[in-house]
Design a protein around this motif. Structure first.
Motif, short mmCIF file in Angstrom:
data_model
loop_
_atom_site.label_atom_id
_atom_site.label_comp_id
_atom_site.label_asym_id
_atom_site.label_seq_id
_atom_site.Cartn_x
_atom_site.Cartn_y
_atom_site.Cartn_z
N VAL A 65 0.86 -1.18 0.00
CA VAL A 65 0.00 0.00 0.00
C VAL A 65 0.89 1.23 0.00
N SER A 66 0.62 2.12 -0.92
CA SER A 66 1.33 3.40 -0.97
C SER A 66 0.37 4.49 -0.53
N VAL A 67 0.74 5.21 0.53
CA VAL A 67 -0.07 6.33 1.02
C VAL A 67 0.81 7.56 0.97
N GLY A 68 0.48 8.47 0.06
CA GLY A 68 1.37 9.61 -0.15
C GLY A 68 2.71 9.12 -0.65
N LEU A 69 3.77 9.50 0.03
CA LEU A 69 5.12 9.10 -0.35
C LEU A 69 5.62 7.90 0.44
N GLN A 70 4.79 7.33 1.26
CA GLN A 70 5.25 6.25 2.12
C GLN A 70 4.62 4.92 1.71
N LYS A 71 5.39 3.86 1.90
CA LYS A 71 4.98 2.53 1.45
C LYS A 71 4.87 1.59 2.64
N PHE A 72 3.86 0.71 2.58
CA PHE A 72 3.59 -0.20 3.69
C PHE A 72 3.27 -1.59 3.13
N HIS A 73 3.93 -2.58 3.68
CA HIS A 73 3.72 -3.97 3.28
C HIS A 73 2.64 -4.58 4.17
N ILE A 74 1.52 -4.98 3.58
CA ILE A 74 0.40 -5.52 4.34
C ILE A 74 0.74 -6.92 4.84
N LEU A 75 0.54 -7.15 6.16
CA LEU A 75 0.83 -8.44 6.77
C LEU A 75 -0.43 -9.26 7.02
N ARG A 76 -1.39 -8.69 7.73
CA ARG A 76 -2.62 -9.41 8.01
C ARG A 76 -3.69 -8.44 8.50
#
Length: 492
Positions: A65-76
């Motif tokens: 998931v990319s929110v603005g300039l930051q990226k997050f790897h979905i775990l659960r």
């Protein structure tokens, strides 16, 4: 009658005929060091430009998931409900765990509610470890009047207190003295935290939204879900009349039941208004603490009184839930008003307080402090003369002083403009596909610059020309197949 559109989280539910919209994906184009405003400007074209990539409407474990300039790897998935879905994710830049709250907004009102939550979360920054910290937020138009909103915040460890009690994790496995110590820890942590944010009312502070994590002889508690929070000043200046009773009705004071069943006109007495506008959070936290004490003690003399209150409260909660699920709220309100349900609730609350008073003489000095704090917090269910109790008084009864630097006002430094940042969701696997990224980059107007340094990657890099800073000699780029984003510092 009162308006309770926000009872189940303020987010509208679409009709069955509302199509589930598709979404457009777009890669990030910069590192986190750029300002939030730059983020919104840079990505404004990405959320409107056509792309050949499509994805499901929901984040998936393993996806990005990319929110603005930051990226997050979905775990659960952590949880889901009327408010939306909360995901456990890993922040790609730091590997820190975060909570990503996803809300599908089917109206402008629903989106404004999320903006309000973002604003309130921003006020919590640095106030107390009990509260989550806002990291970023963004939104994505999905078509058909629908917007996906994403709110990213620090991850609070532990599990909901209500679930821990129901699972028996804290139930009757310790002696009464330990149960009082655990309850005192809950009260101390919540009171010291709530004292710092007196500019806000949570309106949903109860055992489901209080998380508990067991430590070495201590317990850490966190308060989450500020979706129903309101500005305290505006609320007490008459704003309460514009919103219906909200939150979990099992933890409502009598005044909330009067408002729910009969509307604002049922709170004409100043003392009843005072209970509703000043004591919602304190009453619900007090009942939660009593619930913890009773259900974690091996032999609580308060158990019978608690069940006399809790069992009917559960039945009422189910009635309210069924009414909202079937669209029969008005019928239920008329029924409850005719039955004077507020009077029944008030009598059970008075019984609880009487049992607390009766139990005081037989307790140790430390246990007495806990019971006295509960007597201060749990409303009598009838007008209480004089000034309403405050969190500082709760701490004093517990023998604790206010935290240094405690403030009665919050700094409103971060606005809900964060939600103007775009959101992109990449399904597991697709965000690593170089060919698809190349096609999407071209569709979004990115230019391939093979003559620029590759920053240690073997893959091609794409550069967005308008991000060139002639003074700093910086390009903002994205390395394909890895979805990594960085700044390339060119030699002058």
């Amino acid at each position: 009658m009162s308006s309770d559109d926000d009872y189940w989280g303020q987010y509208d539910v679409p009709s069955k005929d509302t199509p589930k919209p598709g979404m457009e994906m777009s890669p990030c184009a910069a590192e986190e060091s750029f300002s939030r405003q730059t983020t919104a400007d840079t990505f404004s074209r990405q959320t409107t430009s056509p792309t050949s990539l499509a994805s499901s409407c929901e984040p998936l474990p393993g996806g990005l998931v990319s929110v603005g300039l930051q990226k997050f790897h979905i775990l659960r998935q952590l949880g889901t409900g009327s408010f939306g879905t909360v995901w456990l994710a890993e922040r790609c830049s730091t590997k820190a765990l975060v909570a990503v709250k996803e809300v599908l907004c089917f109206s402008v009102k629903a989106l404004e509610a999320v903006k309000s939550e973002v604003r309130h979360l921003s006020l919590l920054a640095g106030q107390h470890q009990v509260f989550p910290t806002l990291i970023t937020a963004g939104s994505q138009p999905l078509g058909a009047g629908t917007t996906r909103a994403m709110v990213v915040m620090s991850h609070a460890p532990g599990e909901p207190l209500l679930e821990a009690l129901q699972a028996g994790c804290l139930s009757r496995q310790v002696d009464s003295a330990h149960a009082f110590r655990v309850t005192a820890q809950l009260l101390e942590q919540l009171a010291s935290a709530m004292q710092r944010i007196e500019c806000l009312l949570h309106r949903d502070a109860h055992a489901q939204n209080i998380l508990v994590e067991a430590g070495a002889g201590t317990y850490r508690f966190s308060l989450v879900d500020f979706g129903l929070a309101v500005d305290a000043t505006a609320w007490r200046s008459g704003g309460w009349r514009l919103q219906g009773a909200a939150g979990d009705c099992r933890y409502w004071p009598t005044s909330a039941w009067r408002l729910f069943s009969m509307g604002p006109e049922a709170l004409l007495e100043e003392e009843l208004q005072q209970e509703y506008t000043m004591q919602l959070d304190m009453h619900s936290v007090g009942l939660t603490a009593l619930q913890l004490l009773v259900q974690s003690s091996p032999s609580s003399e308060l158990l019978e009184a608690w069940l006399t209150y809790w069992c009917p409260a559960m039945q009422l909660w189910q009635q309210v839930l069924d009414a909202f699920n079937t669209g029969r709220q008005a019928d239920l309100k008329l029924k409850l008003a005719k039955e004077s349900i507020h009077a029944d609730v008030a009598s059970r609350l008075r019984l609880l307080r009487c049992k607390l008073q009766d139990a005081l003489p037989r307790q140790s000095a430390e246990a007495k402090k806990v019971l006295q704090a509960l007597l201060l917090m749990i409303s009598e269910g009838r007008p209480r003369p004089g000034k309403s109790p405050c969190w500082e008084e709760v701490l004093q009864v517990l023998g604790k002083s206010s935290l240094p630097g405690a403030s009665n006002s919050c700094k409103d430094e971060i606005s809900a403009a964060l939600l103007s940042q775009p959101v992109s969701i990449f399904e597991p696997g697709t965000w690593r596909a170089a060919d698809e990224e190349e096609e999407q980059m071209a569709n979004l107007g990115y230019a391939k610059k093979p003559d620029l340094p590759q920053m240690g990657t073997d893959e091609d890099s794409y550069w967005f020309g308008s991000q060139w800073d002639p003074d700093e000699r910086v390009y903002v780029g994205a390395a394909t197949s890895r979805a990594l984003h960085f700044q390339a510092i060119l030699p002058k």
